[in-house]
Design an enzyme around this catalytic site. Structure first.
Site, PDB file in Angstrom:
ATOM      1  N   TRP A 150       0.835  -1.205   0.000  1.00 37.29           N
ATOM      2  CA  TRP A 150       0.000   0.000   0.000  1.00 37.29           C
ATOM      3  C   TRP A 150       0.875   1.263   0.000  1.00 37.29           C
ATOM      4  O   TRP A 150       0.580   2.221  -0.713  1.00 37.29           O
ATOM      5  CB  TRP A 150      -0.923  -0.009   1.212  1.00 37.29           C
ATOM      6  CG  TRP A 150      -1.853   1.165   1.267  1.00 37.29           C
ATOM      7  CD1 TRP A 150      -3.092   1.270   0.689  1.00 37.29           C
ATOM      8  CD2 TRP A 150      -1.625   2.414   1.937  1.00 37.29           C
ATOM      9  NE1 TRP A 150      -3.652   2.506   0.953  1.00 37.29           N
ATOM     10  CE2 TRP A 150      -2.765   3.227   1.717  1.00 37.29           C
ATOM     11  CE3 TRP A 150      -0.570   2.926   2.695  1.00 37.29           C
ATOM     12  CZ2 TRP A 150      -2.879   4.522   2.233  1.00 37.29           C
ATOM     13  CZ3 TRP A 150      -0.674   4.216   3.200  1.00 37.29           C
ATOM     14  CH2 TRP A 150      -1.825   4.999   2.972  1.00 37.29           C
ATOM     15  N   ASP A 169      -6.323  -3.277  -1.613  1.00 40.48           N
ATOM     16  CA  ASP A 169      -6.474  -3.637  -0.201  1.00 40.48           C
ATOM     17  C   ASP A 169      -6.841  -2.437   0.664  1.00 40.48           C
ATOM     18  O   ASP A 169      -7.003  -2.564   1.877  1.00 40.48           O
ATOM     19  CB  ASP A 169      -5.174  -4.269   0.312  1.00 40.48           C
ATOM     20  CG  ASP A 169      -5.425  -5.256   1.438  1.00 40.48           C
ATOM     21  OD1 ASP A 169      -6.542  -5.800   1.516  1.00 40.48           O
ATOM     22  OD2 ASP A 169      -4.502  -5.485   2.245  1.00 40.48           O
ATOM     23  N   ASP A 170      -6.987  -1.279   0.049  1.00 46.89           N
ATOM     24  CA  ASP A 170      -7.361  -0.056   0.764  1.00 46.89           C
ATOM     25  C   ASP A 170      -8.844  -0.143   1.150  1.00 46.89           C
ATOM     26  O   ASP A 170      -9.712  -0.340   0.293  1.00 46.89           O
ATOM     27  CB  ASP A 170      -7.114   1.145  -0.150  1.00 46.89           C
ATOM     28  CG  ASP A 170      -7.335   2.474   0.549  1.00 46.89           C
ATOM     29  OD1 ASP A 170      -6.365   3.199   0.745  1.00 46.89           O
ATOM     30  OD2 ASP A 170      -8.493   2.785   0.889  1.00 46.89           O
ATOM     31  N   LEU A 171      -9.150   0.011   2.428  1.00 47.03           N
ATOM     32  CA  LEU A 171     -10.526  -0.153   2.897  1.00 47.03           C
ATOM     33  C   LEU A 171     -11.476   0.850   2.257  1.00 47.03           C
ATOM     34  O   LEU A 171     -12.626   0.519   1.941  1.00 47.03           O
ATOM     35  CB  LEU A 171     -10.577  -0.025   4.424  1.00 47.03           C
ATOM     36  CG  LEU A 171     -11.941  -0.282   5.077  1.00 47.03           C
ATOM     37  CD1 LEU A 171     -12.444  -1.688   4.753  1.00 47.03           C
ATOM     38  CD2 LEU A 171     -11.848  -0.093   6.594  1.00 47.03           C
ATOM     39  N   SER A 172     -11.022   2.068   2.039  1.00 50.47           N
ATOM     40  CA  SER A 172     -11.881   3.081   1.421  1.00 50.47           C
ATOM     41  C   SER A 172     -12.193   2.736  -0.034  1.00 50.47           C
ATOM     42  O   SER A 172     -13.296   3.008  -0.520  1.00 50.47           O
ATOM     43  CB  SER A 172     -11.218   4.458   1.499  1.00 50.47           C
ATOM     44  OG  SER A 172     -11.101   4.881   2.845  1.00 50.47           O
TER      45      SER A 172
END
Length: 228
Positions: A150, A169-172
């Site tokens: 990331w 893989d970024d939650l947002s």
């Protein structure tokens, strides 16, 4: 060093092409682009070295911007030139002095690893980085302690201005896909990777629009599972 006029014009052209491409993918993307508006990313107009960007990224991890800036200003003040510390300075810097700046022991370890990797040549210069592909840079830089995929993806997007990066893989980003596809729960990293393929070669623009979904009027937060 800042971008010249020709480079800036190329960026503007790229932004327009990205909007057109995404709007033409399907009705979901067409609606999202219309709701969010014109693609206006935070492009870097200064050609900072990857070493400096990685140091900044690690230094500010898990901190609010105000706290991160305070720590970083203390860090710069102990440099011999009062500016950004050199790799050699960080490598040789006393542990307790770095602790006094506000860094945790884990971050100090990572900062020194970045300094060593720069001195050894593992971390490329800006000029060298521009000749490497996204995956080549990710593979190379994630060998360094404290640097994950990331972090390198953020370097690619915000420092190197790469057009085709999707931080899956970024939650947002995953929440953005939940909104885009009207899903009942947050999708997986693999879902994002699969469904973002159609966004190439403008996956960075797609990520920007997905990041913006949380500000839209009809956005709803994901429902957390009830505790029994």
């Amino acid at each position: 060093m800042t971008l010249d006029i020709e480079e800036k014009e190329e960026i503007v052209t790229s932004l327009t092409k990205a909007e057109i491409h995404l709007s033409g993918l399907d009705e979901n993307w067409k609606r999202l682009v219309k709701l969010v508006g014109n693609y206006r990313p935070n492009r870097s107009m200064e050609k900072k070295e990857p070493y400096e960007e990685l140091i900044r990224a690690v230094a500010s991890q898990q901190l609010h911007s105000k706290a991160a800036n305070a720590i970083f200003n203390r860090f710069k003040s102990i440099s011999n030139n009062g500016q950004f510390p050199t790799p050699e300075e960080i490598r040789d810097m006393d542990f307790e002095i770095m602790r006094a700046c506000g860094f945790s022991a884990r971050k100090i370890d990572s900062l020194k690893s970045i300094a060593e990797a720069t001195i050894s040549g593992l971390i490329p210069t800006k000029e060298e980085a521009e000749r490497l592909s996204n995956e080549e840079l990710i593979e190379r830089l994630t060998q360094i302690k404290g640097i994950g995929r990331w972090t390198v993806e953020m370097l690619l997007i915000f420092s190197l201005n790469r057009d085709d990066v999707m931080p899956a893989d970024d939650l947002s980003i995953r929440n953005g896909y939940r909104y885009l596809h009207r899903l009942p729960k947050i999708p997986t990293k693999m879902y994002v990777l699969k469904h973002s393929e159609i966004c190439a070669p403008f996956r960075t623009a797609a990520a920007w629009y997905l990041w913006k979904t949380s500000k839209l009027a009809d956005y709803t937060k994901p429902v957390r599972p009830k505790k029994h």
